[in-house]
Design an enzyme around this catalytic site. Structure first.
Site, PDB file in Angstrom:
ATOM      1  CG  HIS A 164      -1.618   1.270   1.495  1.00 55.58           C
ATOM      2  ND1 HIS A 164      -1.435   2.012   2.474  1.00 55.58           N
ATOM      3  CD2 HIS A 164      -2.801   1.711   0.689  1.00 55.58           C
ATOM      4  CE1 HIS A 164      -2.243   3.132   2.266  1.00 55.58           C
ATOM      5  NE2 HIS A 164      -3.127   2.911   1.430  1.00 55.58           N
ATOM      6  CD  GLU A 215      -2.650   2.771  -3.553  1.00 57.42           C
ATOM      7  OE1 GLU A 215      -2.713   4.033  -3.610  1.00 57.42           O
ATOM      8  OE2 GLU A 215      -2.998   1.855  -2.757  1.00 57.42           O
ATOM      9  CG  HIS A 216      -0.113   6.405  -0.544  1.00 63.12           C
ATOM     10  ND1 HIS A 216      -0.680   7.467   0.171  1.00 63.12           N
ATOM     11  CD2 HIS A 216      -1.097   5.271  -0.522  1.00 63.12           C
ATOM     12  CE1 HIS A 216      -1.801   7.203   0.531  1.00 63.12           C
ATOM     13  NE2 HIS A 216      -2.277   5.812   0.343  1.00 63.12           N
ATOM     14  CD  GLU A 242      -5.152   5.373   3.034  1.00 63.49           C
ATOM     15  OE1 GLU A 242      -3.758   5.655   2.626  1.00 63.49           O
ATOM     16  OE2 GLU A 242      -5.376   4.514   2.545  1.00 63.49           O
TER      17      GLU A 242
END
Lengths: 442, 422
Positions: free
Chosen positions: B68, B71-72, B143
């Site tokens: 994740h 991905e950012h 997040e």
């Protein structure tokens, strides 16, 4: 610009072909807006009924759920749901929303196009019968609604209301609305209060149903490959027996921001939620929907916006920080999830970015990015029957709805000066902060 | 270059599967009459991939949440980042990470070629520095906190952890502690291992053509050097907690109740998956006897639903909802399942649920976003896009009854509950 007064025309049962869509007047304040297309696998029907929010909020809110649960033809919900499954998983749902000073009740249906059925049955004809039956032939006993069902729906509505508020993003937004609009209908919860729901009787809801048939602004939005003559004929027949006296569309009064209201509440959560409510000028809001759309997008829309680029990317203050402009209320909300101790910093950063827009401190590229992004998204709306139907259903209380193509043309015309002008009448009205008491150790 | 076309006559849809010389598989489904083009560039790399295979065949561990985090960070560049580039075309760009894949995407109605070019380019151009990695810690930290305040998220993670030996892999974003261990070097290691074109797929649906996609692909794709990454099978210990709860700042008690399937293989078949969905609808759909009983006893409300969740190394039939008495609901469902296994499924109920599932599958083909994602998911599973709907159209009662007997291990279950605080 069109100069049609559609509500006046509607009583004459006039059909207007607008190119992208068609409007057919059924009765005063009742119309069918349809898009005929065969690119989809499904048809979509949205039945919207608008009433004032002011009184009777809970009785109006429960009505679409009672109507969706069962009807004269299918008095038991298991039977009705079983029938929907046989019709290839037809989706049927009820909903309530608010916009301006209207509470909008809806029943929505999606069904597969006859071309894709594995049998010879006409799914669309059956679905048209079903959804109109829900509105005109509800389940009644002894001349009123069925008490057992009303009691069940009361429980379900109260639980739905609680459950929605368990989402802290929704909760914080709803609290900001309540505080900011305490003296106006929009400040009410869309379902009313728990006490009001509990106090409802079958007679209240039955009376509300009759009032809705007589007074509400009704729009059937239909996206389908089939001809809409069938639904129009059914509706004309049904409404010919109803004496309509349609509610007036009251102009939402101008409510200027006064001294900034501030409320801070604490809950045992890990992330703080900041909601800032701004007001614009009503007249500017109604006449300049595209200008405001672009202003809000440039300020706090996608990844190209001021709020994303600065408050998130440069300052790392949050994961989301976004602005939404409500045309019918002339209100803009900014929402962000932040570390509770960063409240001051985030408020300041958001205000700084808004001031930059007001001072014209944005590049032509930023403006162009916003216009392209909004216009590109608008064009994609037409590729999903649910979204396309929602576009027209959202305009159910407008005198004449506009198409996506017209909206793109409107967006195209917005200038740098328009964005500055719109932002300059924006004033902070309310700040709501939900402070998290578990911020330290996530 | 091999191009194969797949058609489904009943649906009136077709798509092409292209073996690009670069090593990348490209899937294209044109949709006449649509304005939108939706493209996904996906890696077979998700939160369940917690290890990298070293040249000697052994595995070494990477911090939870790395997929994740990567991905950012892939959006960043030493020149213009990907968002800035998409801002010039009007496309909406985004990305997501799930248990078993990472995907980068855009949706647009103009400038298709330019957008395809940007997507292919930025996903193939990693640029990570310690400074940009540090900057992201704050954003992802927020997040993670947002997810931790979400009852839905907690219910799901807690259930899967209870069923799978407390495994951290289902917490897609990781924890603030685990992501603090991530460095620019970690990201490069993972990128090299998982972002080889042989381990990826490119799917486009909507307003486009095979020629248009290939014209850009031929220019933009760099030949792959490596190979498909080896996935490490998760721990197969059958260590299950039958009940887990978490207290949160909510008013409503919510539950998620699921069974762990122990079928001795990493993935279920198409038939098993489709039959499972029909079975779950027969058991808990809103036209079922069980639903009616639970509703009338005021044990559930309209939030009650079911889901069949499966991927590499996990398969879980799930029941989810709100209730004042989740334990009683779960007991009733277990009892109902055990009865149903004895009696078999009523043919009428089977047909209703099969038709419902068939119709819902047809509906999925309206939406280019669903189509592109389904192309990716089916490819990573080694299936074709139309396999599920074909199986559903021909599904028999016998197949479903057979599946019913194998699907629920009545001892391998867990109930996850989120309760109001105080």
């Amino acid at each position: 610009m069109r100069s049609l007064s559609l509500f006046a025309l509607l009583s004459d049962r006039i059909t207007i072909d607008m190119g992208d869509f068609k409007i057919v007047g059924i009765a005063p304040g009742v119309r069918v807006v349809s898009v005929k297309t065969d690119v989809f696998k499904t048809g979509r029907i949205v039945m919207s009924m608008a009433m004032p929010i002011a009184k009777n909020t809970a009785a109006q809110a429960i009505l679409p759920f009672y109507l969706r649960r069962a009807c004269k033809q299918y008095p038991d919900f298991t039977e009705l749901n079983g029938r929907l499954n046989e019709l290839y998983g037809t989706r049927l749902s009820a909903g309530v929303s608010k916009s301006g000073d209207f509470q909008k009740l809806s029943i929505n249906m999606s069904f597969i196009d006859d071309r894709f059925s594995l049998t010879d049955e006409s799914i669309s004809a059956e679905c048209v019968k079903l959804i109109t039956g829900m509105l005109f032939e509800p389940l009644v006993s002894d001349g009123g609604f069925v008490e057992k069902n009303i009691e069940q729906e009361k429980r379900l509505l109260i639980e739905k209301r609680r459950s929605e508020l368990d989402d802290k993003v929704v909760y914080a937004r709803s609290r900001c609305e309540e505080i900011m609009c305490a003296d106006e209908p929009y400040g009410r919860n869309v379902y009313g209060t728990e006490e009001e729901i509990l106090a409802l009787t079958p007679a209240d809801v039955y009376e509300t149903w009759q009032n809705v048939l007589k007074e509400s602004i009704i729009q059937f939005t239909v996206i389908s490959s089939a001809d809409t003559a069938e639904i129009e004929n059914i509706l004309k027949g049904k409404f010919s027996g109803i004496e309509r006296s349609v509610i007036e569309k009251s102009a939402v009064p101008v409510r200027n921001a006064g001294e900034v209201k501030y409320v801070n509440e604490a809950q045992p959560v890990k992330q703080g939620k900041l909601v800032m409510g701004f007001r614009s000028e009503m007249e500017k809001s109604e006449k300049n929907r595209f200008k405001n759309m672009i202003m809000a997008d440039l300020f706090g829309g996608g990844p190209h916006s001021k709020l994303f680029m600065n408050v998130r990317e440069k300052m790392s203050l949050c994961y989301y920080c976004r602005a939404r402009f409500l045309r019918d209320n002339s209100i803009m909300f900014v929402e962000s999830g932040i570390e509770t101790h960063n409240e001051e910093k985030a408020r300041q950063a958001i205000s700084d970015q808004l001031n930059k827009v007001k001072n014209g401190d944005f590049t032509d590229d930023e403006l162009k990015a916003s216009k392209m992004s909004v216009s590109d998204s608008l064009q994609t709306f037409k590729d999903t029957p649910e979204v396309l139907a929602a576009w027209y259903a959202l305009q159910s209380t407008d005198e004449s709805p506009i198409s996506l193509r017209e909206a793109c043309e409107g967006v195209e015309k917005v200038s740098r000066q328009d964005v500055i002008d719109m932002s300059r009448v924006i004033e902070l009205d309310t700040v709501y902060m939900l402070s998290g008491t578990e911020g330290g150790e996530a | 270059m091999k191009i194969k076309e797949y058609r489904n006559e009943k649906l009136a849809e077709s798509y092409s599967e292209i073996e690009h010389p670069s090593g990348l598989k490209i899937l294209v489904m044109p949709k006449p009459g649509y304005s939108t083009t939706y493209a996904l560039f996906a890696a077979r790399y998700g939160s369940i991939d917690t290890h990298i295979q070293a040249p000697d065949g052994s595995y070494y561990e990477i911090p939870d949440g790395t997929a994740h985090f990567l991905e950012h960070k892939l959006f960043e560049s030493d020149e213009q980042d990907a968002f800035e580039r998409f801002a010039k075309t009007g496309a909406s760009a985004n990305a997501f990470t799930s248990f078993d894949r990472t995907a980068y995407l855009f949706s647009c109605s103009t400038n298709v070629k330019q957008n395809l070019e940007i997507l292919m380019d930025f996903v193939q151009s990693p640029y990570f520095t310690q400074q940009t990695v540090d900057k992201e810690q704050g954003i992802i930290g927020q997040e993670i906190r947002m997810y931790k305040d979400s009852p839905d998220w907690s219910l799901m993670i807690n259930l899967l952890q209870a069923l799978y030996s407390n495994s951290p892999v289902f917490d897609v974003a990781g924890t603030e502690e685990s992501i603090a261990k991530i460095t620019a070097e970690t990201l490069y290691d993972c990128y090299r291992n998982f972002y080889d074109l042989n381990n990826m797929v490119f799917a486009v649906a909507g307003n486009t053509t095979v020629e248009e996609v290939l014209e850009v692909a031929d220019r933009m794709l760099k030949p792959a050097k490596g190979k498909k990454a080896q996935r490490k099978l998760p721990d197969s210990k059958n260590d299950i907690k039958s009940y887990v709860e978490e207290k949160m700042s909510v008013e409503t008690t919510q539950f998620m109740f699921g069974f762990r399937e122990n079928n001795g293989k990493p993935e279920v078949s198409t038939l098993e998956r489709v039959a499972s969905s029909v079975i779950l609808d027969v058991i808990a759909g809103n036209a079922s006897a069980c639903y009616k009983e639970l509703m009338e006893e005021e044990l559930i409300n309209t939030s009650f639903s079911y889901e069949y969740l499966d991927g590499f190394g996990y398969a879980v039939p799930i029941f989810v909802g709100e209730s004042n008495d989740p334990k009683l609901v779960s007991e009733k469902i277990r009892k109902y399942i055990s009865e149903l296994k004895k009696t078999g499924i009523d043919p009428k109920a089977f047909e209703r649920s099969r038709r419902k599932l068939y119709g819902r599958m047809v509906m999925e083909y309206n939406d280019v976003e669903n189509i592109a994602d389904a192309l990716v998911v089916s490819y990573f599973r080694g299936e074709g896009l139309f396999d599920e709907i074909t199986v559903c159209a021909g599904l028999t009662l016998e197949q479903v009854n057979e599946r019913l007997r194998a699907m629920f291990d009545e001892e391998s279950y867990s109930l996850s509950v989120v309760l109001p605080k105080g």
